[in-house]
Design a protein around this motif. Structure first.
Motif, mmCIF file in Angstrom:
data_model
loop_
_atom_site.group_PDB
_atom_site.id
_atom_site.type_symbol
_atom_site.label_atom_id
_atom_site.label_comp_id
_atom_site.label_asym_id
_atom_site.label_seq_id
_atom_site.Cartn_x
_atom_site.Cartn_y
_atom_site.Cartn_z
ATOM 1 N N ALA A 1 -54.646 14.371 -12.160
ATOM 2 C CA ALA A 1 -55.469 15.203 -12.679
ATOM 3 C C ALA A 1 -56.815 15.270 -11.932
ATOM 4 O O ALA A 1 -57.380 14.278 -11.617
ATOM 5 C CB ALA A 1 -55.644 14.586 -14.341
ATOM 6 N N VAL A 2 -57.198 16.427 -12.084
ATOM 7 C CA VAL A 2 -58.622 16.923 -11.475
ATOM 8 C C VAL A 2 -59.302 17.721 -12.404
ATOM 9 O O VAL A 2 -58.924 18.523 -12.787
ATOM 10 C CB VAL A 2 -58.729 17.540 -10.155
ATOM 11 N N LEU A 3 -60.546 17.035 -12.597
ATOM 12 C CA LEU A 3 -61.590 18.136 -13.477
ATOM 13 C C LEU A 3 -62.404 18.925 -12.880
ATOM 14 O O LEU A 3 -63.292 18.402 -12.127
ATOM 15 C CB LEU A 3 -62.030 17.235 -14.625
ATOM 16 N N ILE A 4 -62.362 20.220 -13.253
ATOM 17 C CA ILE A 4 -63.385 20.922 -12.833
ATOM 18 C C ILE A 4 -64.504 21.282 -13.854
ATOM 19 O O ILE A 4 -64.084 22.231 -14.878
ATOM 20 C CB ILE A 4 -62.796 22.324 -11.955
ATOM 21 N N ASN B 1 -64.674 23.379 -18.975
ATOM 22 C CA ASN B 1 -64.010 22.288 -18.162
ATOM 23 C C ASN B 1 -62.406 22.836 -18.196
ATOM 24 O O ASN B 1 -61.841 23.360 -18.967
ATOM 25 C CB ASN B 1 -63.962 21.115 -19.051
ATOM 26 N N PHE B 2 -62.163 22.686 -16.878
ATOM 27 C CA PHE B 2 -60.653 23.135 -16.523
ATOM 28 C C PHE B 2 -59.946 22.070 -16.053
ATOM 29 O O PHE B 2 -60.597 21.245 -14.865
ATOM 30 C CB PHE B 2 -60.456 24.136 -15.919
ATOM 31 N N LEU B 3 -58.857 21.506 -16.462
ATOM 32 C CA LEU B 3 -57.922 20.379 -15.829
ATOM 33 C C LEU B 3 -56.963 20.870 -14.953
ATOM 34 O O LEU B 3 -55.965 21.537 -15.292
ATOM 35 C CB LEU B 3 -57.527 19.416 -16.978
ATOM 36 N N VAL B 4 -57.085 20.452 -13.858
ATOM 37 C CA VAL B 4 -56.328 20.895 -12.695
ATOM 38 C C VAL B 4 -55.071 19.632 -12.518
ATOM 39 O O VAL B 4 -55.538 18.608 -11.987
ATOM 40 C CB VAL B 4 -56.700 21.476 -11.348
ATOM 41 N N ASN B 5 -53.655 19.989 -12.622
ATOM 42 C CA ASN B 5 -52.989 18.969 -12.309
ATOM 43 C C ASN B 5 -52.353 19.309 -10.776
ATOM 44 O O ASN B 5 -51.942 20.393 -10.260
ATOM 45 C CB ASN B 5 -51.735 18.953 -13.220
ATOM 46 N N LEU B 6 -52.329 18.039 -9.830
ATOM 47 C CA LEU B 6 -51.849 18.275 -8.640
ATOM 48 C C LEU B 6 -50.559 17.340 -8.272
ATOM 49 O O LEU B 6 -50.398 16.292 -8.998
ATOM 50 C CB LEU B 6 -52.926 18.020 -7.386
ATOM 51 N N ASP B 7 -49.695 17.823 -7.173
ATOM 52 C CA ASP B 7 -48.730 16.953 -7.001
ATOM 53 C C ASP B 7 -49.113 16.406 -5.606
ATOM 54 O O ASP B 7 -49.376 17.020 -4.528
ATOM 55 C CB ASP B 7 -47.573 17.756 -6.754
ATOM 56 N N ILE B 8 -49.276 14.999 -5.546
ATOM 57 C CA ILE B 8 -49.991 14.590 -4.233
ATOM 58 C C ILE B 8 -48.626 13.627 -3.479
ATOM 59 O O ILE B 8 -48.192 12.775 -3.909
ATOM 60 C CB ILE B 8 -51.082 13.489 -4.727
ATOM 61 N N PRO B 9 -48.683 14.061 -2.089
ATOM 62 C CA PRO B 9 -47.622 13.527 -1.499
ATOM 63 C C PRO B 9 -47.799 12.012 -0.768
ATOM 64 O O PRO B 9 -49.016 11.735 -0.929
ATOM 65 C CB PRO B 9 -47.430 14.690 -0.528
ATOM 66 N N GLU C 1 -61.941 14.949 -21.115
ATOM 67 C CA GLU C 1 -61.200 16.176 -21.411
ATOM 68 C C GLU C 1 -59.796 16.151 -21.562
ATOM 69 O O GLU C 1 -59.313 17.036 -22.606
ATOM 70 C CB GLU C 1 -61.278 16.762 -19.926
ATOM 71 N N ARG C 2 -59.041 15.100 -21.411
ATOM 72 C CA ARG C 2 -57.825 14.908 -21.669
ATOM 73 C C ARG C 2 -57.605 14.621 -23.261
ATOM 74 O O ARG C 2 -56.867 15.325 -23.921
ATOM 75 C CB ARG C 2 -57.231 13.579 -21.226
ATOM 76 N N ILE C 3 -58.522 13.985 -23.826
ATOM 77 C CA ILE C 3 -58.539 13.683 -25.457
ATOM 78 C C ILE C 3 -58.941 14.986 -26.260
ATOM 79 O O ILE C 3 -58.472 15.199 -27.318
ATOM 80 C CB ILE C 3 -59.330 12.571 -25.681
ATOM 81 N N ARG C 4 -59.791 15.859 -25.670
ATOM 82 C CA ARG C 4 -60.237 17.085 -26.057
ATOM 83 C C ARG C 4 -58.751 17.881 -26.168
ATOM 84 O O ARG C 4 -58.524 18.666 -27.274
ATOM 85 C CB ARG C 4 -61.365 17.697 -25.480
ATOM 86 N N LEU C 5 -58.082 18.164 -25.118
ATOM 87 C CA LEU C 5 -57.083 18.701 -25.248
ATOM 88 C C LEU C 5 -55.908 18.341 -26.066
ATOM 89 O O LEU C 5 -55.124 19.038 -26.693
ATOM 90 C CB LEU C 5 -56.327 19.085 -23.810
ATOM 91 N N ARG C 6 -55.796 17.043 -26.147
ATOM 92 C CA ARG C 6 -54.850 16.324 -26.926
ATOM 93 C C ARG C 6 -55.353 16.675 -28.399
ATOM 94 O O ARG C 6 -54.258 16.963 -29.198
ATOM 95 C CB ARG C 6 -54.624 14.698 -26.846
ATOM 96 N N ALA C 7 -56.164 16.621 -28.733
ATOM 97 C CA ALA C 7 -56.739 16.915 -30.185
ATOM 98 C C ALA C 7 -56.608 18.547 -30.524
ATOM 99 O O ALA C 7 -56.009 18.783 -31.413
ATOM 100 C CB ALA C 7 -58.233 16.729 -30.506
ATOM 101 N N ALA C 8 -56.920 19.389 -29.666
ATOM 102 C CA ALA C 8 -56.518 20.646 -29.729
ATOM 103 C C ALA C 8 -55.159 20.915 -29.856
ATOM 104 O O ALA C 8 -54.640 21.801 -30.869
ATOM 105 C CB ALA C 8 -57.125 21.488 -28.665
ATOM 106 N N VAL D 1 -54.511 7.738 -31.893
ATOM 107 C CA VAL D 1 -54.479 7.615 -30.421
ATOM 108 C C VAL D 1 -55.678 7.931 -30.030
ATOM 109 O O VAL D 1 -55.963 7.044 -29.034
ATOM 110 C CB VAL D 1 -53.323 8.631 -30.132
ATOM 111 N N LEU D 2 -56.323 8.798 -30.396
ATOM 112 C CA LEU D 2 -57.741 9.131 -29.648
ATOM 113 C C LEU D 2 -58.641 7.710 -29.836
ATOM 114 O O LEU D 2 -59.455 7.364 -29.038
ATOM 115 C CB LEU D 2 -58.539 10.238 -30.245
ATOM 116 N N SER D 3 -58.567 7.053 -31.122
ATOM 117 C CA SER D 3 -59.339 5.833 -31.247
ATOM 118 C C SER D 3 -59.048 4.729 -30.397
ATOM 119 O O SER D 3 -60.070 3.828 -29.993
ATOM 120 C CB SER D 3 -59.444 5.355 -32.635
ATOM 121 N N GLU D 4 -57.796 4.631 -29.722
ATOM 122 C CA GLU D 4 -57.402 3.712 -28.613
ATOM 123 C C GLU D 4 -57.596 4.022 -27.181
ATOM 124 O O GLU D 4 -57.344 3.159 -26.455
ATOM 125 C CB GLU D 4 -55.668 3.468 -29.079
ATOM 126 N N THR D 5 -58.165 5.099 -27.155
ATOM 127 C CA THR D 5 -58.462 5.788 -25.612
ATOM 128 C C THR D 5 -59.666 4.833 -25.424
ATOM 129 O O THR D 5 -60.344 4.400 -25.949
ATOM 130 C CB THR D 5 -58.490 7.070 -25.691
#
Length: 712
Positions: free
Chosen positions: A222-225, A490-498, A554-561, A589-593
């Motif tokens: 994950a990379v956040l812009i 905020n935009f979350l970009v997922n990459l495949d890293i070799p 950003e991950r928890i925001r997307l998870r809640a939505a 789950v959010l309270s445990e992050t």
């Protein structure tokens, strides 16, 4: 002697705008001389034809009516004696002949409450014949006083030198709405010359973790812009340094809006009008069973504001609800215009379901059907030769169709707000225009490009924003559009890293932003500082990688939505218990992050939102009344990352406004502290004269006291 005394009283009465009843002694003296020597005919009681201004023939025999006294002649207004009664907008009544004489001498305000009238009794262009039984034997000159006329605003000219037109919202509706008021190019050129960019887009990139061992490959790294718009250069909403707005308001005036709803809507519109600047333009569309443009696109100069207030004050409620027709006319007001301001938008308010356009073959009104087919192509088509404009929809009360209102806003790129209680209308409008009056970025596009040869884009989580990815999965473009001052995305970009080679570092992404400055019209390119890189050590020595706080938030925001969206699907299926359980699980789950354990403000706000959503899914009745609208408003807010009004804007729901900008906050605070109920109060004494005049022109109810306004 008695005849002379009668003549003296009659002359005095005419000069003081009074009516002196004729006696038998004066039957042979139909006229007298006024003080200037001119001949004046004694005005007798008349019975004119009724008009929409409130002029009517008194037929009531009630005791209350018989006790009324004309404030001018101080004589009783008794029914059944041929006396015409004129009832003004302020509800005060007078003998028609008394008030007509008063107006004839130049008075255009109520003698009792000093309210300024829009319509006054004045001479008719077509004299009534003596043979007309309604004329009651009057002369031609006397009968001409029977027709009311609309009062012209006292301000003499607009910026373009034209005179105010009293037929703006009462004349025939043109076939093409190309009669918009011309923009002041001279003033606009000065504004553009004086404009200086207060800053550029800020671009920050955060990797999930700062290092990955060379021998390890990562999927969905994950990379956040993070993007932040520059601050506004304007000091106030009327400043010439901001982008001017073309705003069209499409207002529901169906029968269900009668009473307090319509009165508070007028007050909210008064607030909007007052806070628009002289380079902004406003048009008003009213709809019920059909739709009508009651005010064309006009500059909000002081004269324009007065005319707009007159138009809004003329609204009356009746009929059904034809939202689609209202939107079509609202879109035409922007499509047909000759001149264009930098920012264009529609504000739509309705408290009911579309009873005309949204019907199935069996005549029912299915909830949640796709409303897009009923809308003008310009609403939802962002490539239509620059004619695209967002619709900010406001669903009012428990009976509106939240699904279709949400569909309208989603397809157009606007927001959907849920106004639960009628006292929140003005605050909801204030938040919306607080954003529209602070647009600093337009046509924003974000290009994400992989740098390292072996990198591939997995996905780009951008909510409702359109994402175009190249076939090789090496680049992606996010179309963002407009941003308000200081607004963030905020935009979350997922990459495949070799697996890495011999280098100890790896370049991941380059981010480039292109946008248009709405004032200077210049295209600006903004780049982040260098390329975003991570370390690729040989081994990580057993260290536990530290996850970026920004990425975790950003991950928890997307998870809640996502949890709210899934709960909505379950609720629509009727499984409210499963919906509540899904929300409760997500909250745990959010309270445990990491953010939850650190009591991060965003995580706290999201947990509050999840709990509030659970309460609004407690039963089918509660969900139908408020839960659906609350959920859809929240989903739209998260999807566009833009503030919406949800519920009643009480302290509980206010913590959910995590997307509010400072300009929105300032405008809502202004709305909550401003009172239109008492123009002579001390709070208005410090305002500029133009704003004091506007307050005095607003005949809307006082703002109710704030408090816990939630419905049980």
């Amino acid at each position: 002697m008695r005849s002379k005394w009668r003549k003296a009283k009659l002359a005095l009465g005419l000069n003081m705008c009074l009516y002196v009843p004729e006696t038998a002694d004066d039957s042979n003296s139909p006229s007298v001389r006024s003080s200037n020597g001119a001949s004046s005919t004694a005005v007798r009681p008349t019975t004119p034809t009724p008009s929409s201004s409130g002029l009517r023939l008194s037929r009531s025999s009630s005791k209350s009516q018989s006790k009324k006294t004309c404030a001018i002649c101080l004589m009783a207004m008794k029914p059944g004696q041929g006396h015409a009664i004129f009832t003004a907008e302020c509800s005060h009544a007078f003998h028609f002949h008394c008030i007509a004489a008063n107006v004839k001498h130049g008075n255009q305000i109520c003698p009792v409450c000093r309210a300024k009238w829009k319509e006054i009794p004045l001479q008719s262009p077509n004299p009534i014949s003596k043979s007309n039984p309604l004329a009651g034997g009057r002369s031609r000159d006397d009968a001409r006083m029977a027709t009311p006329r609309r009062v012209q605003p006292q301000s003499s000219t607009r910026l373009d030198g034209s005179r105010p037109d009293s037929s703006l919202f009462h004349g025939p509706e043109p076939a093409i709405f190309n009669d918009d008021e011309v923009l002041e190019h001279h003033h606009r050129s000065i504004m553009e010359q004086q404009h200086s960019v207060s800053g550029s887009m800020e671009v920050r990139v955060y990797p999930e973790i700062s290092e990955v061992a060379k021998s390890v490959s990562c999927k969905d790294f994950a990379v956040l812009i993070n993007l932040k718009a520059p601050p506004s250069a304007a000091k106030s909403s009327s400043s010439s340094s901001r982008a001017p707005v073309d705003l069209v308001t499409v207002l529901d005036v169906s029968g269900s809006m009668a009473g307090t709803k319509l009165a508070l809507l007028k007050r909210a519109m008064g607030f909007v009008i007052q806070n628009l600047g002289p380079f902004d333009r406003l048009s008003v569309i009213a709809f019920s069973s059909s739709a009508r443009r009651i005010f064309p696109l006009r500059l909000m100069t002081e004269t324009g504001k007065q005319e707009a207030l007159q138009a809004v004050n003329s609204l009356v409620s009746n009929g059904g609800t034809n939202i689609a027709e209202g939107l079509k006319k609202g879109a035409r007001a922007l499509i047909d215009r000759k001149y264009r301001n930098s920012v264009s938008s529609i504000m739509l308010l309705s408290d009911g379901q579309d009873t005309y356009a949204v019907t199935s073959p069996n005549g029912s009104c299915p909830r949640g059907m796709d409303y897009k087919a009923l809308l003008p192509i310009e609403i939802g088509n962002r490539k239509n030769n620059g004619n695209w404009f967002p619709v900010h929809a406001f669903g009012f009360g428990a009976d509106h169709d939240a699904s279709n209102m949400h569909s309208i806003s989603e397809n157009s790129g606007g927001t959907f707000s849920f106004i639960e209680t009628e006292t929140v209308i003005q605050d909801a409008f204030a938040q919306c225009i607080g954003g529209l009056l602070s647009v600093v970025v337009q046509e924003l596009s974000v290009k994400v490009e992989c740098v390292h040869q072996g990198l591939r884009l997995g996905s780009i989580k951008a909510g409702s924003y359109r994402v175009n990815a190249c076939p090789a999965s090496r680049t992606g473009i996010i179309s963002v559009g407009d941003l308000y001052a200081d607004e963030e995305r905020n935009f979350l970009v997922n990459l495949d890293i070799p697996v890495a080679g011999i280098s100890d570092q790896m370049s991941l992404l380059k981010v480039k932003c292109e946008y248009r400055d709405p004032v200077s019209k210049e295209m600006i390119t903004s780049r982040n500082s260098g390329e975003m890189m991570i370390l690729r050590p040989q081994v990580t020595a057993g260290r536990t990688p530290v996850v970026s706080v920004e990425v975790d938030r950003e991950r928890i925001r997307l998870r809640a939505a996502e949890a709210i969206s899934e709960a909505r699907v379950l609720a629509e299926r009727g499984d409210l218990a499963a919906a509540v359980s899904r929300l409760e699980t997500c909250r745990h789950v959010l309270s445990e992050t990491m953010s939850g354990r650190a009591k991060d403000p965003l995580c706290t706000a999201l947990c509050t939102e999840l709990r509030e959503t659970q309460e609004r899914m407690a039963s089918r009745q509660v969900y139908e009344a408020s839960g659906r609208a609350y959920v859809l408003s929240g989903l739209g807010s998260h999807s566009w990352q833009r503030a919406t009004t949800r519920g009643d804007m009480s302290e509980t729901t206010r913590v959910l406004q995590s997307y509010q900008t400072q300009s929105m906050v300032d405008m809502v605070n202004l709305s909550q502290t401003m009172s239109f109920g008492n123009p002579n109060s001390d709070s208005s004494s410090s305002l500029p004269s133009s704003q004091r005049n506007l307050r005095q022109a607003l005949s809307f109810p006082a703002r109710p006291a704030r408090g816990d306004r939630r419905k049980g």
